[in-house]
Design a protein around this motif. Structure first.
Motif, PDB file in Angstrom:
ATOM      1  N   ILE A 178      49.258  27.276  24.034  1.00 17.06           N
ATOM      2  CA  ILE A 178      49.136  27.977  25.310  1.00 17.06           C
ATOM      3  C   ILE A 178      47.966  28.954  25.217  1.00 17.06           C
ATOM      4  CG2 ILE A 178      50.252  29.562  26.925  1.00 17.06           C
ATOM      5  CD1 ILE A 178      52.955  28.465  25.801  1.00 17.06           C
ATOM      6  N   THR A 179      46.978  28.805  26.086  1.00 15.22           N
ATOM      7  CA  THR A 179      45.867  29.751  26.119  1.00 15.22           C
ATOM      8  C   THR A 179      46.106  30.777  27.211  1.00 15.22           C
ATOM      9  OG1 THR A 179      44.512  28.413  27.639  1.00 15.22           O
ATOM     10  CG2 THR A 179      44.240  28.024  25.264  1.00 15.22           C
ATOM     11  N   VAL A 180      45.639  31.994  26.968  1.00 12.62           N
ATOM     12  CA  VAL A 180      45.812  33.092  27.913  1.00 12.62           C
ATOM     13  C   VAL A 180      44.474  33.804  28.056  1.00 12.62           C
ATOM     14  CG1 VAL A 180      47.191  35.099  28.551  1.00 12.62           C
ATOM     15  CG2 VAL A 180      48.166  33.368  27.018  1.00 12.62           C
ATOM     16  N   ASN A 181      43.915  33.774  29.243  1.00 16.59           N
ATOM     17  CA  ASN A 181      42.642  34.432  29.523  1.00 16.59           C
ATOM     18  C   ASN A 181      42.746  35.222  30.824  1.00 16.59           C
ATOM     19  OD1 ASN A 181      40.680  33.379  27.391  1.00 16.59           O
ATOM     20  ND2 ASN A 181      41.515  31.462  28.160  1.00 16.59           N
ATOM     21  N   ALA A 182      41.742  36.039  31.092  1.00 15.56           N
ATOM     22  CA  ALA A 182      41.691  36.806  32.330  1.00 15.56           C
ATOM     23  C   ALA A 182      40.319  36.649  32.969  1.00 15.56           C
ATOM     24  CB  ALA A 182      41.994  38.282  32.062  1.00 15.56           C
ATOM     25  N   TYR A 183      40.227  37.044  34.220  1.00 10.96           N
ATOM     26  CA  TYR A 183      38.939  37.057  34.923  1.00 10.96           C
ATOM     27  C   TYR A 183      38.758  38.441  35.533  1.00 10.96           C
ATOM     28  CZ  TYR A 183      42.147  35.893  38.762  1.00 10.96           C
ATOM     29  OH  TYR A 183      43.210  35.877  39.646  1.00 10.96           O
ATOM     30  N   CYS A 184      37.507  38.903  35.551  1.00 13.87           N
ATOM     31  CA  CYS A 184      37.222  40.279  35.942  1.00 13.87           C
ATOM     32  C   CYS A 184      36.188  40.320  37.065  1.00 13.87           C
ATOM     33  CB  CYS A 184      36.716  41.065  34.733  1.00 13.87           C
ATOM     34  SG  CYS A 184      37.908  41.143  33.374  1.00 13.87           S
ATOM     35  N   PRO A 185      36.643  40.220  38.313  1.00 18.77           N
ATOM     36  CA  PRO A 185      35.711  40.273  39.444  1.00 18.77           C
ATOM     37  C   PRO A 185      35.155  41.675  39.655  1.00 18.77           C
ATOM     38  CG  PRO A 185      37.845  39.319  40.060  1.00 18.77           C
ATOM     39  CD  PRO A 185      38.021  39.989  38.739  1.00 18.77           C
ATOM     40  N   GLY A 186      34.103  41.724  40.475  1.00 16.46           N
ATOM     41  CA  GLY A 186      33.500  42.995  40.847  1.00 16.46           C
ATOM     42  C   GLY A 186      33.800  43.350  42.289  1.00 16.46           C
ATOM     43  N   VAL A 187      32.769  43.521  43.087  1.00 14.69           N
ATOM     44  CA  VAL A 187      32.925  43.921  44.492  1.00 14.69           C
ATOM     45  C   VAL A 187      32.982  42.655  45.343  1.00 14.69           C
ATOM     46  CG1 VAL A 187      31.966  45.276  46.373  1.00 14.69           C
ATOM     47  CG2 VAL A 187      31.640  46.025  44.011  1.00 14.69           C
ATOM     48  N   VAL A 188      34.186  42.258  45.696  1.00 15.93           N
ATOM     49  CA  VAL A 188      34.406  41.021  46.444  1.00 15.93           C
ATOM     50  C   VAL A 188      34.645  41.365  47.908  1.00 15.93           C
ATOM     51  CG1 VAL A 188      35.715  38.867  46.552  1.00 15.93           C
ATOM     52  CG2 VAL A 188      35.472  40.077  44.365  1.00 15.93           C
ATOM     53  N   GLY A 189      34.003  40.657  48.791  1.00 15.95           N
ATOM     54  CA  GLY A 189      34.116  40.923  50.228  1.00 15.95           C
ATOM     55  C   GLY A 189      35.428  40.434  50.804  1.00 15.95           C
ATOM     56  N   THR A 190      36.527  41.125  50.502  1.00 11.63           N
ATOM     57  CA  THR A 190      37.852  40.745  50.979  1.00 11.63           C
ATOM     58  C   THR A 190      38.498  41.928  51.688  1.00 11.63           C
ATOM     59  OG1 THR A 190      38.926  41.459  48.936  1.00 11.63           O
ATOM     60  CG2 THR A 190      38.157  39.157  49.036  1.00 11.63           C
ATOM     61  N   ASP A 191      39.711  41.699  52.231  1.00 18.95           N
ATOM     62  CA  ASP A 191      40.441  42.776  52.905  1.00 18.95           C
ATOM     63  C   ASP A 191      40.728  43.942  51.968  1.00 18.95           C
ATOM     64  OD1 ASP A 191      40.432  41.320  55.223  1.00 18.95           O
ATOM     65  OD2 ASP A 191      42.484  40.585  55.025  1.00 18.95           O
ATOM     66  N   MET A 192      40.920  43.643  50.666  1.00 18.59           N
ATOM     67  CA  MET A 192      41.181  44.727  49.718  1.00 18.59           C
ATOM     68  C   MET A 192      40.015  45.702  49.684  1.00 18.59           C
ATOM     69  SD  MET A 192      41.999  44.707  45.598  1.00 18.59           S
ATOM     70  CE  MET A 192      43.696  44.158  45.728  1.00 18.59           C
ATOM     71  N   VAL A 234      37.666  30.768  37.448  1.00 18.82           N
ATOM     72  CA  VAL A 234      39.072  30.422  37.219  1.00 18.82           C
ATOM     73  C   VAL A 234      39.234  28.919  37.023  1.00 18.82           C
ATOM     74  CG1 VAL A 234      41.401  30.468  38.207  1.00 18.82           C
ATOM     75  CG2 VAL A 234      39.892  32.449  38.461  1.00 18.82           C
ATOM     76  N   ALA A 235      38.492  28.129  37.793  1.00 20.42           N
ATOM     77  CA  ALA A 235      38.557  26.672  37.632  1.00 20.42           C
ATOM     78  C   ALA A 235      38.110  26.265  36.228  1.00 20.42           C
ATOM     79  CB  ALA A 235      37.698  25.984  38.689  1.00 20.42           C
ATOM     80  N   PHE A 236      37.077  26.925  35.716  1.00 20.24           N
ATOM     81  CA  PHE A 236      36.646  26.654  34.343  1.00 20.24           C
ATOM     82  C   PHE A 236      37.748  26.997  33.344  1.00 20.24           C
ATOM     83  CE2 PHE A 236      35.013  28.713  30.462  1.00 20.24           C
ATOM     84  CZ  PHE A 236      34.512  27.591  29.809  1.00 20.24           C
ATOM     85  N   LEU A 237      38.349  28.186  33.497  1.00 26.37           N
ATOM     86  CA  LEU A 237      39.407  28.613  32.582  1.00 26.37           C
ATOM     87  C   LEU A 237      40.621  27.690  32.658  1.00 26.37           C
ATOM     88  CD1 LEU A 237      39.243  32.478  33.174  1.00 26.37           C
ATOM     89  CD2 LEU A 237      38.378  31.226  31.188  1.00 26.37           C
ATOM     90  N   ALA A 238      40.843  27.089  33.812  1.00 28.53           N
ATOM     91  CA  ALA A 238      41.985  26.191  33.998  1.00 28.53           C
ATOM     92  C   ALA A 238      41.736  24.800  33.432  1.00 28.53           C
ATOM     93  CB  ALA A 238      42.317  26.075  35.488  1.00 28.53           C
TER      94      ALA A 238
END
Length: 259
Positions: A178-192, A234-238
């Motif tokens: 089982i591999t476990v990784n994370a992704y770290c976005p920056g300033v994404v143009g979303t509602d958040m 994320v697709a790469f990590l998956a």
């Protein structure tokens, strides 16, 4: 190499980055379980996935509740006939000076941003072990998991915690495939980020849109990030090209924070 025929679960899939990830994984060939607290938005994303030609199922769950996350994983397996990829994407922001954070506010963001990831790791790992198969767990961190940002102190703390959980889980489950990784976005143009900008405006006196513009102005590649930018990582990590990668939390921010 693709993830065709794999089953993925994405939390926070009703909008923003989660929606972008779910759609990208479907385009890569996965069937997707969509988990969120907003049913109408989940149904809309499921319809989009159907037009891609992949299966989707929806499940309402609050990721801060351990039993709900385990139930979501069980639902994904039953509805889609397998379970291969867990994306712990759901999370909330908090914009507030450290000196003003209340106990209730701390509890809420920790339960969602940290607890939700922990329960997702637990539920996915248990399911992979039950099925006697390898699997991939992918967690949402942030540039704020590499740098602590003013007025985002507790949010930053939660994202640092996600990196710690990712590293520890990678070590604990490596022998099980089982591999476990994370992704770290920056300033994404979303509602958040719309909400972050509004809160920054109230606290600093900056005009609406000025904080967002300031941060985007610091991005080396010269534009705000999109959910699709994050989804590509994320697709790469998956996928199988990341089979030899575990315990990592790569930045995907257009050149804002450097490590």
């Amino acid at each position: 190499m693709t993830i065709t025929g794999k089953v993925a679960l994405v939390t926070g899939a009703g909008q923003g980055i989660g929606r972008g990830i779910a759609l990208r994984l479907a385009r890569e060939g996965a069937d997707v379980a969509l988990v969120d607290i907003k049913e109408d938005k989940l149904v809309a994303v499921a319809r989009e996935i159907a037009t891609i030609g992949r299966k989707a199922t929806v499940f309402m769950a609050d990721v801060s509740l351990r039993d709900s996350v385990f139930a979501a994983v069980n639902h994904a397996e039953r509805a889609l006939g397998g379970f291969d990829i867990m994306v712990n994407n759901a999370g909330i922001a908090q914009v507030k000076p450290i000196s003003d954070v209340t106990a209730d506010e701390l509890d809420q963001i920790m339960r969602i941003n940290v607890g939700g990831v922990l329960w997702g790791i637990q539920a996915a790992a248990r399911k992979f072990l039950e099925r006697r198969q390898p699997g991939k767990i992918i967690n949402a961190s942030s540039i704020a998991g590499h740098d602590g940002f003013a007025l985002l102190g507790v949010y930053s703390a939660t994202k640092f915690a996600v990196r710690a959980l990712t590293q520890a889980a990678a070590r604990e489950f490596a022998a099980d495939g089982i591999t476990v990784n994370a992704y770290c976005p920056g300033v994404v143009g979303t509602d958040m980020w719309v909400e972050i900008d509004k809160r920054m405006s109230l606290l600093t006196g900056a005009g609406i849109g000025e904080t967002y513009k300031k941060y985007v102005g610091g991005i080396a590649l010269g534009r705000a990030e999109t959910p699709e930018d994050v989804a590509g990582l994320v697709a790469f990590l998956a996928g199988p090209d990341a089979d030899y990668m575990t315990g990592q939390a790569p930045l995907i921010d257009g050149g804002l924070v450097y490590r």
